[in-house]
Design an enzyme around this catalytic site. Sequence first.
Site, short mmCIF file in Angstrom:
data_model
loop_
_atom_site.label_atom_id
_atom_site.label_comp_id
_atom_site.label_asym_id
_atom_site.label_seq_id
_atom_site.Cartn_x
_atom_site.Cartn_y
_atom_site.Cartn_z
N TYR A 199 0.74 -1.32 -0.14
CA TYR A 199 0.08 -0.09 0.03
C TYR A 199 0.74 1.33 0.10
O TYR A 199 0.63 2.08 -0.91
CB TYR A 199 -0.97 0.10 1.20
CG TYR A 199 -1.55 1.19 1.33
CD1 TYR A 199 -2.81 1.41 0.87
CD2 TYR A 199 -1.33 1.98 2.65
CE1 TYR A 199 -3.46 2.61 1.34
CE2 TYR A 199 -1.95 3.02 2.98
CZ TYR A 199 -3.22 3.29 2.24
OH TYR A 199 -3.99 4.61 2.65
N LYS A 203 1.08 5.50 -1.96
CA LYS A 203 0.81 6.74 -1.55
C LYS A 203 2.07 7.66 -1.32
O LYS A 203 1.98 9.00 -1.31
CB LYS A 203 0.34 6.41 0.02
CG LYS A 203 -0.98 5.94 0.36
CD LYS A 203 -1.93 6.48 -0.33
CE LYS A 203 -3.56 6.24 -0.05
NZ LYS A 203 -4.52 6.96 -0.44
#
Length: 347
Positions: A199, A203
Amino acid sequence: MASPSIALWVAIAGAVALLSAYTMGAFSSKNHMPVDGKTVLITGASEGMGRSAARQLAAKGANVVIVSRNVSRLEESLAEIKAAARNPQTQRFHYISADVSKPDYARSLIAEAIAWNNNQALDIVWCVAGKSTPDFWVEAPLSLTRDQMDINFWGSAEMAHAIIREWCAPPAPVLPEPKHLIFTSSVLAFYPIVGYGPYSPAKAALRALADTLVQELEMYPQKVKIHVVYPGSIQSPGFDRENKTKPKITQILEEGDPVQSPDAVAASAINGLEKGQYFITVAFLGHVLRWSALGGSPRNNWFVDTIMCWILQFAWMFALPDMFGKIRKFAKENGHPVNYRKKGNNE
Ligand SMILES: *[C@@H]1O[C@H](CO)[C@@H](O)[C@H](O)[C@H]1NC(C)=O
Ligand SMILES: *[C@@H]1O[C@H](CO)[C@@H](O)[C@H](O)[C@H]1NC(C)=O
């Protein structure tokens, strides 16, 4: 997301007064992002932070277009957002169902939103749509990282590419008031922790894209402001889904990380936008991690940011050994990661 060691808190205690003055807005009172009568498009607005932000912007007088995949949830959200309108007679609301993880989704979406907006340009675009499925990066299939890149990075990058081309095209008007493009990243972009390997890179990529765009946008006559919001844990349906696959060590490292409500995160983000901030953190731990990793990114406040960046470099001397100590202890107790992954990740 990272749990701060006691020492880290002690190291920054001396600067709390400064921080208080800063967060109370002692340095500025002008609203840099008025939304009354403006049209805002928000992706990921059918639940969680996106839905709260849409409702709060409606309460400040914005016309709102919400985007997500699920039509029944969009209808339900739109009713809630409409009910919050400041001027129910004049404000307008609309939803569009779209999948932001699909290539080239944004151009037709923006065209539809502009057509709905009486062929007027959108004023603010806020990319919130995203998801997190925590796992160990090595043990999980690579497709897990690709999927999260598709929604978290490409979902925002496609939108940025399409809307900036729209706003900054040669025939587009040069207006005194800026347009606003808002990305939603995560505090994990400042300090990634184990378990968010599939993840965090997406970001962090958003941060790099934003830092590039603030430079590139200097070259256009039209004014576009870029902002990046960095939430921590949010108590939302997404968080409950994320918790299902979250490794135990990740939960240990996050202990003490406050979980905020979607309303609180949205309110804090909007507050930062109104102050004209570039990187917006929405809780104390977020402010700390931003300062600890600011590098060459533009500052919100030269004085406060410079002092706090200095202090936080010392805090790492205590925080890093604490984090690595916890990971090594966990590894000693649990053996090779392949074993505890088989037990279902949360064991
Ligand atoms: C859409 O949302 C509704 C209401 O939350 C839910 O019951 C339904 O399963 C969702 N559909 C899909 C395809 O996710
Ligand atoms: C997440 O799941 C764990 C069990 O795996 C549970 O102990 C914890 O309370 C859950 N946290 C939240 C915030 O739901």
